[in-house]
Design a protein around this motif. Structure first.
Motif, PDB file in Angstrom:
ATOM      1  N   ILE A 192      -5.609   4.401   3.060  1.00  0.00           N
ATOM      2  CA  ILE A 192      -5.630   4.275   1.598  1.00  0.00           C
ATOM      3  C   ILE A 192      -4.481   4.972   0.884  1.00  0.00           C
ATOM      4  CG2 ILE A 192      -8.109   3.939   1.446  1.00  0.00           C
ATOM      5  CD1 ILE A 192      -8.464   6.823   0.841  1.00  0.00           C
ATOM      6  N   MET A 244       0.802  -1.209   0.000  1.00  0.00           N
ATOM      7  CA  MET A 244       0.000   0.000   0.000  1.00  0.00           C
ATOM      8  C   MET A 244       0.842   1.268   0.000  1.00  0.00           C
ATOM      9  SD  MET A 244      -3.374   0.836   2.233  1.00  0.00           S
ATOM     10  CE  MET A 244      -2.607   0.360   3.718  1.00  0.00           C
ATOM     11  N   ARG A 262      -8.135   1.069  -7.619  1.00  0.00           N
ATOM     12  CA  ARG A 262      -6.808   1.404  -8.095  1.00  0.00           C
ATOM     13  C   ARG A 262      -6.076   0.134  -8.557  1.00  0.00           C
ATOM     14  NH1 ARG A 262      -2.080   2.825  -5.284  1.00  0.00           N
ATOM     15  NH2 ARG A 262      -2.646   1.055  -4.013  1.00  0.00           N
ATOM     16  N   ASP A 263      -6.142  -0.911  -7.713  1.00  0.00           N
ATOM     17  CA  ASP A 263      -5.404  -2.140  -8.043  1.00  0.00           C
ATOM     18  C   ASP A 263      -5.965  -2.830  -9.280  1.00  0.00           C
ATOM     19  OD1 ASP A 263      -3.895  -1.575  -5.895  1.00  0.00           O
ATOM     20  OD2 ASP A 263      -4.820  -3.053  -4.550  1.00  0.00           O
ATOM     21  N   ILE A 284      -2.564   6.677  -5.171  1.00  0.00           N
ATOM     22  CA  ILE A 284      -3.693   7.249  -4.438  1.00  0.00           C
ATOM     23  C   ILE A 284      -3.146   8.414  -3.631  1.00  0.00           C
ATOM     24  CG2 ILE A 284      -5.471   6.880  -2.695  1.00  0.00           C
ATOM     25  CD1 ILE A 284      -5.589   3.984  -3.456  1.00  0.00           C
ATOM     26  N   ASP A 313      -1.162   6.446  -0.826  1.00  0.00           N
ATOM     27  CA  ASP A 313       0.233   6.211  -1.165  1.00  0.00           C
ATOM     28  C   ASP A 313       1.024   7.418  -0.689  1.00  0.00           C
ATOM     29  OD1 ASP A 313      -0.117   3.765  -2.483  1.00  0.00           O
ATOM     30  OD2 ASP A 313      -0.858   4.825  -4.240  1.00  0.00           O
ATOM     31  N   ILE A 321      -9.230   1.207  -2.797  1.00  0.00           N
ATOM     32  CA  ILE A 321      -7.956   0.522  -3.067  1.00  0.00           C
ATOM     33  C   ILE A 321      -8.126  -0.519  -4.173  1.00  0.00           C
ATOM     34  CG2 ILE A 321      -6.207  -0.984  -2.061  1.00  0.00           C
ATOM     35  CD1 ILE A 321      -6.819   0.477   0.629  1.00  0.00           C
ATOM     36  N   THR A 322      -9.248  -1.253  -4.093  1.00  0.00           N
ATOM     37  CA  THR A 322      -9.529  -2.247  -5.140  1.00  0.00           C
ATOM     38  C   THR A 322      -9.585  -1.604  -6.515  1.00  0.00           C
ATOM     39  OG1 THR A 322     -10.931  -3.317  -3.510  1.00  0.00           O
ATOM     40  CG2 THR A 322     -11.076  -4.138  -5.777  1.00  0.00           C
ATOM     41  N   ASP A 336     -13.190   2.485   1.881  1.00  0.00           N
ATOM     42  CA  ASP A 336     -11.740   2.606   1.682  1.00  0.00           C
ATOM     43  C   ASP A 336     -11.208   1.392   0.908  1.00  0.00           C
ATOM     44  OD1 ASP A 336     -11.706   4.982   2.996  1.00  0.00           O
ATOM     45  OD2 ASP A 336     -11.049   4.156   4.913  1.00  0.00           O
ATOM     46  N   GLU A 337     -11.660   0.221   1.340  1.00  0.00           N
ATOM     47  CA  GLU A 337     -11.258  -1.028   0.701  1.00  0.00           C
ATOM     48  C   GLU A 337     -11.584  -0.977  -0.791  1.00  0.00           C
ATOM     49  OE1 GLU A 337      -9.043  -3.880   1.226  1.00  0.00           O
ATOM     50  OE2 GLU A 337      -9.776  -2.888   3.062  1.00  0.00           O
TER      51      GLU A 337
END
Ligand SMILES: Nc1ncnc2c1ncn2[C@@H]1O[C@H](COP(=O)(O)OP(=O)(O)O)[C@@H](O)[C@H]1O
Lengths: 266, 270
Positions: B215, B1, B195-196, B40, B217, B192-193, B188-189
């Motif tokens: 979250i 992360m 972005r990934d 992020i 970077d 992140i998902t 938040d999860e």
């Protein structure tokens, strides 16, 4: 107390500038709406027909009952008052002429304009104000959807289509209301009454009324939209803008009507 | 992360010397900020620090007094209306309150950008919209009106609408404001998902510390219209900068009391 006087001058000045700015903004919105109506297709961002129909239903079809009731009542009122007044000169048979002209040139467009300003001008202001506060207008911007094309142009087009039609309806209902009283009071029969109405009216008179209704349509829409899009300060602001928009729209209609009457009777 | 040190430094957003005023009051005082592809970036700060103002500039909703904002290599204040519209189809925005259109169903809301910007037939658009609703775990809710959704669901729907055009850039304004901790963690999860899984660059504006640390970077700390620091979560946490430590310890309101603002409030209308 010069300071106090200056304060008044300053306030008046600010209000005037704000007023002029709002009129300018209204003119800008009118221009933008026309631009999107004409150019939308070639920009691949057409004004949606569906949206226009939806607005027309809301502004027009739902307004039919109240417009009919009010114009029928005002028609009868004109007939009652007309006969009463003309009796003093023994000229009550001339009532149809007077009623026909006043309804078609003045009362039908005025009543329709005022009803629609109260119903739809305020609704437009409330809707746009709420959308602004909820950032829905911002959302349209960032999605690349022009809010004027998406919200204002359909409303304007719908209003332009609907207000003259409602005015025609008001003409008909008001003259019917007047006719019922006149026939009853003067013992005339209904077909003869209509014949006399048609004799009294020129195409010009009808055009005069409908022309005004087109201008009222523009006024009501723009006043509602301008007040809505300048909303500040949450839900309370929306309430204020709604009230303001009704007051402004009705004032604008009445003043325009007076100017029209003045210019065209010269 | 944490930040990927060996990414290609491909600037997606470049803010240079951005100055902005409301009336005569200066809000942003010459801000410069670069945001790189695939990261992020969390913009953090107390209330009144200028976060929303900065976001509105990034979205092209406000015009700067001076300075430039470039997105995907284009100065957004120099673009024509047509070019700007095109650029906007590559950006998605999830607003704080969702900004869903209350007269449309959730499904219609999510479909809207597709309907306005593509020539796809209706069933294709419907499938694309449903795909996004699956991503935000909002399947089966497409026929509800926004007023029938809970706070967390509104945020999800807003995210779905923001990503329906598969944008390169996603902006989220206060994604966890007003949500309980569990729902907020789930959002938040989800960010992140996104972005990934989709490789989006994501800019999040928030005043919630936990969420920011979870979250980000990199974090950009904004205070009274100035950037105090732009760095990784670890660096921000361990900074010796007193104002930032105050912020982190939630001595926020007192720390951001703006003397100009205070005077203005005392003297307004007098
Ligand atoms: N529309 C506006 N008119 C005047 N001042 C504003 C306006 N919006 C925000 N401000 C002021 O700008 C400053 C920064 O606000 P904002 O960007 O909303 O901060 P944040 O999002 O960090 O809370 C605040 O002092 C606020 O009072």
């Amino acid at each position: 107390m010069p300071a106090r006087h200056l304060r008044i001058v300053e306030k008046t000045g600010r209000a005037t500038i704000a007023g002029i700015a709002e009129i300018g903004y209204g003119a800008f919105l009118l221009g933008e709406s026309l631009f999107w109506l004409v150019m939308g297709k070639s920009r691949r961002q057409p004004v949606r027909f569906g949206a226009v129909v939806a607005e027309a239903m809301e502004f027009g079809v739902r307004a039919i009952p109240i417009v009919a009731i009010l114009s029928g009542t005002v028609g009868a009122m004109l007939a009652i008052q007309g006969i009463h007044t003309l009796k003093t000169f023994g000229a009550e048979s001339r009532v149809t002429f007077g009623v026909a002209l006043s309804v078609v040139r003045e009362f039908a467009p005025l009543i329709t304009g005022i009803v629609v300003a109260g119903r739809s001008g305020s609704a437009l202001a409330a809707r746009l104000g709420t959308m602004r506060i909820n950032q829905e207008i911002d959302a349209l911007h960032v999605m690349g959807i022009d809010p004027v094309r998406f919200l204002v142009a359909p409303a304007l087009l719908a209003m332009l289509a609907v207000l003259p039609l409602l005015t025609l309806l008001a003409d008909f209902v008001a003259l019917t209301g007047a006719g019922m009283y006149i026939c009853m009071d003067l013992g005339m029969d209904f077909p003869a009454y209509w014949e006399r109405v048609i004799e009294s009216l020129k195409v010009d008179d009808l055009g005069h009324g409908l022309g005004k209704s087109v201008i009222f349509a523009v006024l009501v829409t723009l006043v509602g939209v301008v007040n809505g899009s300048l909303v500040q300060g949450g839900a309370e602001g929306v309430g204020k803008a709604t009230t303001r928009s009704v007051v402004h729209a009705i004032s604008a209609i009445v003043v325009t009507d007076m100017l029209f009457a003045f210019v065209l009777t010269r | 992360m944490s930040a990927t040190p060996n990414r290609t430094p491909n600037k997606v957003i470049e803010v240079k010397d951005l100055v902005t005023h409301y009336g005569t009051r200066q809000i942003l005082k010459g801000i410069s900020l670069d945001i790189y592809e695939g990261e992020i970036m969390v913009i953090m700060g107390g209330s009144g620090s200028g976060k929303s103002t900065l976001l509105n500039h990034l979205l092209g909703l406000l015009k700067p007094s001076s300075g430039t904002v470039s997105i995907l290599g284009q100065d957004i204040n120099k673009l024509s209306a047509v070019e700007m519209t095109k650029l906007r189809t590559r950006m998605g925005v999830a607003f704080q309150g969702g900004a869903l259109f209350s007269s449309m169903t959730v499904g219609e809301n999510i479909l809207l950008p597709l309907r306005e910007h593509t020539e796809l037939d209706h069933s294709t658009m419907a499938i694309m919209a449903r795909l996004k609703m699956e991503v935000v775990k909002l399947a089966d809710f497409e026929n509800l009106m926004p007023s029938e959704l809970s706070g967390g669901m509104i945020k999800r729907a807003a995210l779905a609408r923001a990503i329906v055009m598969d944008p390169r850039l996603l902006f989220c304004d206060e994604p966890s404001a007003g949500l309980d901790p569990v729902v907020s963690a789930a959002i938040d999860e989800l960010i992140i998902t996104l972005r990934d899984a989709m490789g989006m660059t994501i800019v999040v504006v928030t005043h919630e510390l936990e969420s920011a640390f979870r979250i980000a970077d990199r974090i950009c700390v904004l205070d009274r219209g100035d950037i105090l620091m732009v760095d990784t979560v670890e660096a921000v946490r361990s900074t010796s900068n007193e104002r930032i430590q105050n912020l982190l310890n939630r001595r926020l309101e007192e720390a951001t009391l703006d003397p100009d603002d205070y005077m203005r409030r005392l003297t307004i209308g007098i």
